[in-house]
Design a protein around this motif. Structure first.
Motif, PDB file in Angstrom:
ATOM      1  N   LEU A 158       0.835  -1.201   0.000  1.00 58.15           N
ATOM      2  CA  LEU A 158       0.000   0.000   0.000  1.00 58.15           C
ATOM      3  C   LEU A 158       0.869   1.250   0.000  1.00 58.15           C
ATOM      4  N   ALA A 159       1.924   1.254   0.825  1.00 66.65           N
ATOM      5  CA  ALA A 159       2.824   2.413   0.881  1.00 66.65           C
ATOM      6  C   ALA A 159       3.456   2.671  -0.474  1.00 66.65           C
ATOM      7  N   LEU A 160       3.870   1.620  -1.149  1.00 70.45           N
ATOM      8  CA  LEU A 160       4.534   1.766  -2.442  1.00 70.45           C
ATOM      9  C   LEU A 160       3.577   2.257  -3.528  1.00 70.45           C
ATOM     10  N   LYS A 161       2.283   2.030  -3.332  1.00 70.08           N
ATOM     11  CA  LYS A 161       1.300   2.507  -4.309  1.00 70.08           C
ATOM     12  C   LYS A 161       0.984   3.986  -4.132  1.00 70.08           C
ATOM     13  N   VAL A 162       1.077   4.480  -2.883  1.00 65.82           N
ATOM     14  CA  VAL A 162       0.626   5.852  -2.625  1.00 65.82           C
ATOM     15  C   VAL A 162       1.760   6.839  -2.383  1.00 65.82           C
ATOM     16  N   GLU A 163       2.988   6.349  -2.164  1.00 62.30           N
ATOM     17  CA  GLU A 163       4.105   7.232  -1.895  1.00 62.30           C
ATOM     18  C   GLU A 163       5.228   6.981  -2.902  1.00 62.30           C
ATOM     19  N   SER A 164       6.117   7.968  -3.025  1.00 59.02           N
ATOM     20  CA  SER A 164       7.288   7.836  -3.891  1.00 59.02           C
ATOM     21  C   SER A 164       8.526   7.765  -3.005  1.00 59.02           C
TER      22      SER A 164
END
Length: 219
Positions: free
Chosen positions: A38-44
């Motif tokens: 989830l973090a990798l989908k919403v953050e860079s």
């Protein structure tokens, strides 16, 4: 620089986050594979530190997914699995480097810096712009032969801009590099740090692109 730490061991994760923050990284910490995805989908992120033995979804599955999607975010695998086969599998699936637990924190930080240099096409550890020299490892800034003291966040903003010379970085991108999930965003923080950097390093170093962001032109 913003870093995603994926580690389910609470004691190790606490220690890693503390060390990495001290090194100037904004650190988001995911404790299982689902949270990491989830973090990798919403953050860079500039780099991912990835444990392999995670709850819900393994580190190798996350790595597989990243590379299948075409993501080239650097990944440093941290694991207790120390067989040659495990290392080969991780590297073949797209990891940039591999460290076996337990590891030395100084070596970990050095490997992170090395991966980030390669990601930005640099072979040397020093960033330069005219008479400005920045030793990333030592967090030392020298202008015209004189050392300049910067706060941690001032250094983080300068580091991002120098790593991306000639490229305009938005205010939100700079914020992402200095604030993680657990940090409280200060009002007009980027503007304040840019003002301080101009005062300490010269008013012409950082250019404002109105409505877009900030840039250090290629020297």
């Amino acid at each position: 620089m913003r870093l995603l730490l994926v580690e389910d061991d609470t004691q190790l994760g606490d220690g890693l986050r503390a060390v990495l923050r001290q090194e100037g990284y904004a650190v988001d910490w995911a404790k299982d594979g689902e949270e990491a995805e989830l973090a990798l989908k919403v953050e860079s992120y500039d780099i991912v530190l990835l444990d392999l033995g995670l709850p819900i979804k393994s580190g190798l599955e996350i790595l597989d997914g990243l590379r299948a999607e075409g993501s080239d975010v650097p990944v440093l695998v941290l694991t207790a699995r120390d067989t040659t086969l495990d290392r080969v599998e991780g590297l073949d699936k797209g990891a940039d480097d591999y460290m076996v637990k337990p590891f030395d924190m100084d070596e970990l930080c050095a490997r992170i810096r090395s991966i980030l240099r390669r990601a930005h096409g640099r072979a040397v550890p020093t960033l330069t712009h005219g008479t400005l020299e920045v030793d990333v490892a030592g967090r030392c800034v020298v202008l015209d032969g004189q050392q300049v003291e910067l706060s941690g966040k001032e250094f983080a903003v300068l580091h991002q801009l120098l790593e991306n010379q000639g490229r305009v970085l938005s205010k939100s991108r700079l914020e992402d590099g200095i604030y993680d999930w657990d940090s409280e965003l200060e009002s007009n923080a980027v503007e304040v740090y840019v003002h301080h950097l101009r005062r300490k390093l010269g008013k012409d170093l950082i250019r404002t692109i109105r409505g877009v962001g900030y840039v250090i032109d290629k020297g």
